[in-house]
Motif scaffolding. Structure first.
Motif, PDB file in Angstrom:
ATOM      1  N   ALA A 377       0.862  -1.261   0.137  1.00 33.36           N
ATOM      2  CA  ALA A 377      -0.112   0.221  -0.140  1.00 33.36           C
ATOM      3  C   ALA A 377       0.913   1.144  -0.148  1.00 33.36           C
ATOM      4  O   ALA A 377       0.420   2.148  -0.671  1.00 33.36           O
ATOM      5  CB  ALA A 377      -0.872  -0.218   1.069  1.00 33.36           C
ATOM      6  N   ALA A 378       2.000   1.238   0.994  1.00 31.38           N
ATOM      7  CA  ALA A 378       2.752   2.564   0.737  1.00 31.38           C
ATOM      8  C   ALA A 378       3.683   2.787  -0.408  1.00 31.38           C
ATOM      9  O   ALA A 378       3.694   3.739  -0.926  1.00 31.38           O
ATOM     10  CB  ALA A 378       3.787   2.192   1.969  1.00 31.38           C
ATOM     11  N   ALA A 379       3.929   1.465  -1.247  1.00 33.58           N
ATOM     12  CA  ALA A 379       4.526   1.630  -2.420  1.00 33.58           C
ATOM     13  C   ALA A 379       3.589   2.055  -3.494  1.00 33.58           C
ATOM     14  O   ALA A 379       3.912   2.995  -4.238  1.00 33.58           O
ATOM     15  CB  ALA A 379       4.749   0.091  -2.933  1.00 33.58           C
ATOM     16  N   TRP A 380       2.137   1.898  -3.651  1.00 29.52           N
ATOM     17  CA  TRP A 380       1.243   2.307  -4.457  1.00 29.52           C
ATOM     18  C   TRP A 380       1.065   3.840  -4.258  1.00 29.52           C
ATOM     19  O   TRP A 380       1.186   4.529  -5.033  1.00 29.52           O
ATOM     20  CB  TRP A 380      -0.066   1.577  -4.438  1.00 29.52           C
ATOM     21  CG  TRP A 380       0.172   0.138  -4.883  1.00 29.52           C
ATOM     22  CD1 TRP A 380       0.036  -0.970  -4.594  1.00 29.52           C
ATOM     23  CD2 TRP A 380       0.302   0.204  -6.682  1.00 29.52           C
ATOM     24  NE1 TRP A 380       0.046  -1.931  -5.497  1.00 29.52           N
ATOM     25  CE2 TRP A 380       0.143  -1.119  -6.834  1.00 29.52           C
ATOM     26  CE3 TRP A 380      -0.169   1.006  -7.557  1.00 29.52           C
ATOM     27  CZ2 TRP A 380       0.144  -1.975  -8.116  1.00 29.52           C
ATOM     28  CZ3 TRP A 380       0.147   0.492  -8.990  1.00 29.52           C
ATOM     29  CH2 TRP A 380       0.291  -0.887  -9.175  1.00 29.52           C
ATOM     30  N   ALA A 381       1.053   4.301  -2.739  1.00 28.82           N
ATOM     31  CA  ALA A 381       0.842   5.607  -2.546  1.00 28.82           C
ATOM     32  C   ALA A 381       2.226   6.527  -2.968  1.00 28.82           C
ATOM     33  O   ALA A 381       1.743   7.568  -3.455  1.00 28.82           O
ATOM     34  CB  ALA A 381       0.550   5.706  -1.076  1.00 28.82           C
ATOM     35  N   GLY A 382       3.325   5.958  -2.923  1.00 26.02           N
ATOM     36  CA  GLY A 382       4.588   6.564  -3.114  1.00 26.02           C
ATOM     37  C   GLY A 382       4.430   6.799  -4.766  1.00 26.02           C
ATOM     38  O   GLY A 382       4.958   7.924  -5.193  1.00 26.02           O
ATOM     39  N   GLU A 383       3.959   5.690  -5.572  1.00 28.32           N
ATOM     40  CA  GLU A 383       3.986   6.066  -6.945  1.00 28.32           C
ATOM     41  C   GLU A 383       3.124   7.022  -7.221  1.00 28.32           C
ATOM     42  O   GLU A 383       3.345   7.793  -8.144  1.00 28.32           O
ATOM     43  CB  GLU A 383       3.586   4.602  -7.763  1.00 28.32           C
ATOM     44  CG  GLU A 383       4.641   3.605  -7.537  1.00 28.32           C
ATOM     45  CD  GLU A 383       5.647   3.812  -8.517  1.00 28.32           C
ATOM     46  OE1 GLU A 383       5.727   4.547  -9.595  1.00 28.32           O
ATOM     47  OE2 GLU A 383       6.878   3.594  -8.008  1.00 28.32           O
ATOM     48  N   GLY A 384       1.908   7.211  -6.689  1.00 26.68           N
ATOM     49  CA  GLY A 384       0.912   8.383  -6.939  1.00 26.68           C
ATOM     50  C   GLY A 384       1.775   9.547  -6.717  1.00 26.68           C
ATOM     51  O   GLY A 384       1.484  10.682  -7.280  1.00 26.68           O
TER      52      GLY A 384
END
Length: 601
Positions: A377-384
């Motif tokens: 989840a943190a990785a996806w938010a970081g991509e955004g």
């Protein structure tokens, strides 16, 4: 991002043995008294040889192996044990003093060696562990080992994604972020030989970049085409028919969307031949994809610049498909169903290092968080955030992940000043018929205050609140099973943990606690109030003291020195504590001890 610059020669230690613990126990059990051994089979690269090596370590066994180059030589595999001129009976007699024989790559044995292995199994005086590859042609004498019921057969499944993540987490110098781990697992499909080859190529080729603000590394961009990659993709790279080669490349550059044969002008007879060879897959709607996820990246990486320019589509082509994925994920969240779902467009954009819309990234982050996949989840938010610079929804997801991971000292509070549980579910709106749930209401249930959620929840979340309000431990376990079935692994772990504290029967409490720990370990570092200090009251003061120290990473020797005990005494206390807590190893302890207790010890 910064380039990965560590020297390749410092990254060569053996990889840890991970993800096959139950199979390891089965192989070891097959070597016990009164057992004849077993056959271990599985797909190429799934870790069969490593599993058997771990199981037979320090046993003093004899080892032989088949090879492609020596299949025509008599007793080639046994050359160090048996003369080539020996008869089958004489070879059998020469091995009579061996207690355990490991036969690797048995599908590559010469006929004489295969017959000898079969005779050893028939007479049963030597325990045999025979390793063979599924789908590969094998001598009849080898296949009769299991078809003739001479030896039991253990078939290995490809390593699951969670086990792949555990394996990579234990590799020195390869602290990879979750989206890179997912990409590697998707490409390799449990092929550990290919996985190691790719990781080595990424590190040696300096293709990894450090993720800003973290100690992890990410892989974005094209696939390195190594010798192992070429070997695995030979079926698509070595096609002799020009029409088949062109069709395969068109399919590769159409990913992640499938092609329609009629609309896109694909030749029916060409597709039929490729389908017969297992290289393409046709879904129920007639759309065509490449059958193996490795093949598209290999074909794109070897296409050449001019062909790539002709066939490539830019990331903006995927706008409508990406919006469909986002809407589908939101719909699943609203229906309180976050089981594993295919969403390839977003994953393809990340792999291609294309900007990811923040709105999509926030939804992917929320979906992963609700599944308990906190690091993902943190990785996806970081991509955004990487694409948008700043986005409130992505920032909120990062904050909620931090709260559920116990990484922040101060977290939001709900009404009445109680600690927030880390952002429960879907949206800040009242529950409706769909089963969606208001954040604060369900957080109160997770924190043990179901009265605050009265009348505000529906479905399984309402059942959770009601069971907790009644103090019904068995109902809480049933709720946990329903939550797990819907994909809410963290919430299921918390419900089992609550049940463990309410059970009067110690055996039921241990069962609930064991289930809570097993689920929590799949939640990528979750540390929530409901999971802390799982029933340590069952331990003696000394056991709790030792468990607290083990939970923060001290070895048995370090604990012994700190408490002025013998190492053996520490080990005995830990063994007794594991039995009382329903824990299997040190990895379960962080969920079983309270953070405050571990620090104070």
């Amino acid at each position: 991002m910064t380039s990965y610059e560590r020297a390749a020669r410092t990254l060569d230690p053996p990889w840890p043995f991970t993800g096959r613990e139950s199979e390891l126990d089965l192989v070891r059990a097959s070597l016990g008294a009164g057992r004849d051994g077993l056959v271990v089979s599985g797909p190429v690269g799934c870790g069969k040889t490593r599993l058997v090596a771990e199981a037979t370590r320090a046993t003093g066994c004899a080892r032989v192996a088949g090879t492609p180059a020596t299949r025509h030589l008599r007793f080639a595999a046994f050359a160090h044990l048996v003369p080539e001129t020996a008869s089958l009976h004489g070879a059998h007699r020469r091995l009579s003093d061996k207690r355990l024989l490991v036969v690797d790559d048995a599908h590559l044995l010469d006929e004489a060696s295969a017959a000898l292995v079969h005779q050893l199994a028939v007479h049963g005086r030597i325990r045999l562990v025979v390793v063979t590859t599924d789908g590969a042609p094998a001598p009849a004498a080898v296949s009769r080992l299991w078809t003739g019921d001479l030896l039991p057969r253990l078939t290995l499944e490809p390593l699951h994604r969670e086990d792949t993540a555990r394996l990579l987490a234990g590799v020195p110098g390869a602290d990879l972020e979750p989206l890179t781990v997912n990409r590697l697992h998707h490409l390799c499909q449990g092929d550990l030989r290919l996985l190691r080859d790719l990781v080595d190529a990424l590190r040696e080729g300096r293709l990894l970049s450090r993720v800003d603000g973290t100690d992890t590394w990410a892989w974005r961009g094209p696939l390195p085409v190594t010798a192992t990659v070429r070997e695995r993709a030979a079926g698509v790279l070595d096609r002799s028919c020009p029409g088949e080669r062109e069709t395969l490349r068109r399919l590769a550059f159409a990913e992640p969307s499938p092609l329609d044969p009629e609309r896109d002008g694909l030749e029916p007879h060409t597709l039929e031949q490729l389908e017969a060879d297992g290289l393409v897959h046709v879904d129920d709607g007639g759309a065509v994809r490449l059958a193996h996820p490795l093949h598209g990246p290999v074909l794109r990486a070897t296409a050449g610049r001019l062909r790539a320019r002709r066939l490539s589509r830019t990331p903006d082509h995927w706008g409508p498909a990406l919006e469909e994925e986002r809407a589908a994920l939101l719909g699943r969240i609203e229906r309180a169903d976050v089981r594993t779902v295919t969403a390839p467009v977003g994953e393809w954009l990340v792999a291609e290092d294309a900007p990811l819309p923040a709105g999509y990234a926030a939804v992917r982050a929320r979906y992963a968080r609700l599944r308990g996949e906190l690091r993902e989840a943190a990785a996806w938010a970081g991509e955004g955030l990487r694409g948008a610079g700043d986005d409130p929804a992505c920032r909120r997801e990062l904050a909620l992940v931090a709260a559920q991971s116990g990484d922040v000292p101060a977290v939001p509070t709900i009404a009445g000043g109680r600690p927030h549980g880390g952002g429960a579910v879907t949206r800040p709106a009242a529950a409706g018929p769909s089963g969606a749930v208001e954040d604060d209401a369900y957080d109160a249930v997770r924190l043990g205050a179901p009265g605050r959620a009265a009348g505000r929840l529906t479905g399984v979340f309402a059942a959770h609140a009601e069971a907790l309000a009644r103090g019904d431990s068995k109902a809480l376990d049933r709720v946990a099973e329903r939550l797990e079935a819907r994909g809410f692994l963290l919430f299921a772990a918390e419900a089992h943990a609550q049940a463990a504290r309410l059970h009067r029967d110690p055996r039921d409490a241990r069962t609930s606690r064991t289930r809570a720990v097993a689920l929590a370990r799949r939640c990528q570092g979750a540390r929530t109030p409901a999971l802390s200090g799982l029933a340590l009251g069952e331990l003696t003061a000394r056991q709790r003291q030792i468990v607290d120290l083990a939970a923060v990473g001290l070895s048995n020797r370090e604990i012994a020195e700190k408490l002025t005990l013998s190492v053996r005494t520490v080990g005995n206390h830990l063994y007794s504590a594991y039995a009382r807590l329903g824990a299997g190893d040190r990895g379960a302890l962080p969920w079983l001890v309270s953070a405050r207790g571990a620090r104070s010890a």
